[in-house]
Design a protein around this motif. Structure first.
Motif, PDB file in Angstrom:
ATOM      1  N   THR A   1       0.829  -1.208   0.000  1.00 51.17           N
ATOM      2  CA  THR A   1       0.000   0.000   0.000  1.00 51.17           C
ATOM      3  C   THR A   1       0.860   1.254   0.000  1.00 51.17           C
ATOM      4  O   THR A   1       0.572   2.209  -0.735  1.00 51.17           O
ATOM      5  CB  THR A   1      -0.926  -0.003   1.238  1.00 51.17           C
TER       6      THR A   1
ATOM      7  N   PHE B   1       0.396   3.475  -3.336  1.00 55.88           N
ATOM      8  CA  PHE B   1      -0.559   4.563  -3.145  1.00 55.88           C
ATOM      9  C   PHE B   1      -0.009   5.776  -2.401  1.00 55.88           C
ATOM     10  O   PHE B   1      -0.653   6.828  -2.380  1.00 55.88           O
ATOM     11  CB  PHE B   1      -1.799   4.050  -2.409  1.00 55.88           C
TER      12      PHE B   1
ATOM     13  N   SER C   1       5.589  -2.277  -6.081  1.00 56.11           N
ATOM     14  CA  SER C   1       5.725  -1.207  -5.092  1.00 56.11           C
ATOM     15  C   SER C   1       7.152  -0.670  -5.071  1.00 56.11           C
ATOM     16  O   SER C   1       7.372   0.544  -5.031  1.00 56.11           O
ATOM     17  CB  SER C   1       5.337  -1.723  -3.703  1.00 56.11           C
TER      18      SER C   1
END
Length: 484
Positions: A197, A201, A274
């Motif tokens: 995450t 993001f 990521s």
């Protein structure tokens, strides 16, 4: 446990399984044998917990340094998942056809007899599994020493405490060990989700995702990258050691292995996306701790502390699962060889091989001492275990071909698709990793091979050892006995 079709074949199988009870006093009785007490979630958490360890926080930078562009980098990880899935399909056939707490040991026994199986059990007890336990314990010890140092021996002391504590937990009983594994796996997955995450993001505007890719170091850079990728995927084969303890039976084992590999591949691809999003390929190639750099870039100093905890939990998860499955091979060794009969005792109250756990823990502690002597614990354990591991994984792949020819009429609830091409790819991949682990490693690999050779000498001495142990039927149970 039914292996053959028809009443006559079933009787032969029962006799073959009862022979050890007559020959070796230490052999367990049906009432004190592994029982189907694990659910699918237990098994999947065990496999995911073993595979998704600290490797995904260490190896992506090495893969990035040996791939030409982000696309090739991601393809390498997808290929790793594909190769692992091929291996899982091969293991699914073996585990559903021959469910046994001995896992690989049992497959090798049926395919090649007890000599190679004995060497595997020796290697797993003295090199493969115990080395992996020590390796993971060192990772935890290193992080714990950074949080609270107790002196020069901090890492070693913490590593030894981890081995002792987790061994004790698993000795208490299978329900406690499996419950601990589910808790640790849940915490590990939560930590991984935080990293994913954060990278996807919450990447800072000044991220280096657009930086040019690092140039490949050699013409065969993708091949070297695959070495690190496949090492990161390593451990899924541990499912073989819980095949006899799965409540859903043989067919459930195939779905457990396939679902586990698909879940692991998804986790790895998302993790690497990521990393790419925050650091870029060049930033990854230049990093020695990609997860730490990612979390530091997103959350600052607090992110570094958080990733330290996440990596420690990941290593702890793998260590617990490795201890759980490793003792099963020691149990199988004691069940089949009288001189090691004390290992083959199964405690029906706790549903665990207590003596096998104790011996495994003692050897792991000794290897932690070796790591301290070399002053390079983690790297030493990697070198120590790799060649021996890939050698026996190659033998298991060959065993699938042998058992297809040797026992063609067995009921196989799951058959590997596209036979013989699928297992052939698995064997070639294992052979390449064996070669790479010898070429790219140092003194630790030679020590691991030397310990395996000690097992060869021990194998040659077994007749004398059996006579010394006072077992009058030792020759009947010596490895020359043909398995049926």
């Amino acid at each position: 446990m039914e292996y053959f079709k028809g009443k006559e074949a079933s009787l032969q199988s029962a006799k073959a399984q009862q022979a050890p009870t007559q020959a070796a006093p230490a052999t367990i009785t049906p009432s004190a044998a592994p029982k189907p007490v694990l659910g699918k979630v237990d098994a999947i958490s065990m496999i995911v917990g073993i595979v998704v360890g600290a490797g995904i926080f260490r190896t992506p930078s090495l893969v990035a340094a040996n791939t030409d562009g982000a696309a090739m980098f991601l393809v390498a990880w997808l290929l790793g998942g594909l190769v692992s899935l091929i291996g899982a399909l091969c293991y699914a056939e073996l585990t559903t056809t021959f469910p046994n707490a001995g896992g690989d040991y049992h497959f090798l026994t049926r395919a090649f007899g007890k000599k190679p199986a004995f060497l595997f059990a020796w290697a797993r007890m003295s090199v493969i599994q115990t080395g992996s336990i020590a390796l993971l314990a060192f990772i935890i010890g290193d992080y714990a020493a950074q949080i609270y140092s107790i002196g020069e021996l901090s890492s070693v002391v913490y590593a030894a405490l981890v081995v002792t504590l987790l061994t004790g937990i698993n000795i208490i009983g299978i329900s406690v060990g499996a419950g601990t594994q589910k808790l640790l796996t849940a915490l590990e997955v939560l930590g991984i989700l935080i990293v994913i995450t954060a990278g996807l993001f919450f990447a800072p505007s000044g991220s280096t995702a657009s930086a040019p890719p690092a140039a490949p170091e050699t013409a065969n850079s993708l091949g070297l990258a695959m070495v690190f990728v496949l090492l990161t995927f390593g451990g899924w084969n541990e499912a073989a050691y819980i095949s006899a303890e799965l409540r859903s039976g043989r067919k459930g084992m195939a779905s457990v292995m396939i679902l586990s590999i698909l879940l692991i591949t998804t986790i790895y691809v998302l993790m690497n996306l990521s990393y790419l999003n925050v650091l870029g390929l060049q930033g990854m190639a230049q990093s020695s701790a990609v997860a730490g750099d990612l979390m530091g870039a997103v959350f600052g100093e607090g992110g570094l502390v958080l990733i330290g905890v996440i990596v420690a939990i990941a290593a702890l998860t793998s260590a617990n699962a490795t201890i759980f499955t490793g003792a099963r091979t020691n149990y199988a060794l004691g069940r089949d060889f009288p001189v090691f009969g004390f290992l083959g005792k199964w405690n029906p109250r706790t549903s665990s091989p207590v003596n096998a756990f104790l011996v495994q823990g003692a050897i792991a502690l000794a290897l932690i001492g070796l790591g301290y002597i070399t002053r390079n614990g983690f790297e030493t354990m990697v070198e120590y275990t790799a060649p021996v591991f890939w050698f026996f994984l190659l033998l298991v792949g060959i065993a699938l071909f042998v058992l297809r020819r040797k026992e063609p009429h067995l009921n196989r609830p799951f058959r590997v698709p596209l036979y013989p091409f699928t297992p052939l790819i698995f064997c070639l991949t294992s052979a390449y990793l064996l070669y790479s682990s010898l070429v790219y490693t140092g003194l630790g690999a030679l020590v691991g091979v030397a310990v395996l050779l000690i097992g060869v000498l021990l194998l040659l001495a077994l007749p004398a050892l059996n006579r010394w142990s006072g077992n009058g039927n030792a020759n009947k149970y010596y490895p020359n006995k043909k398995e049926g």
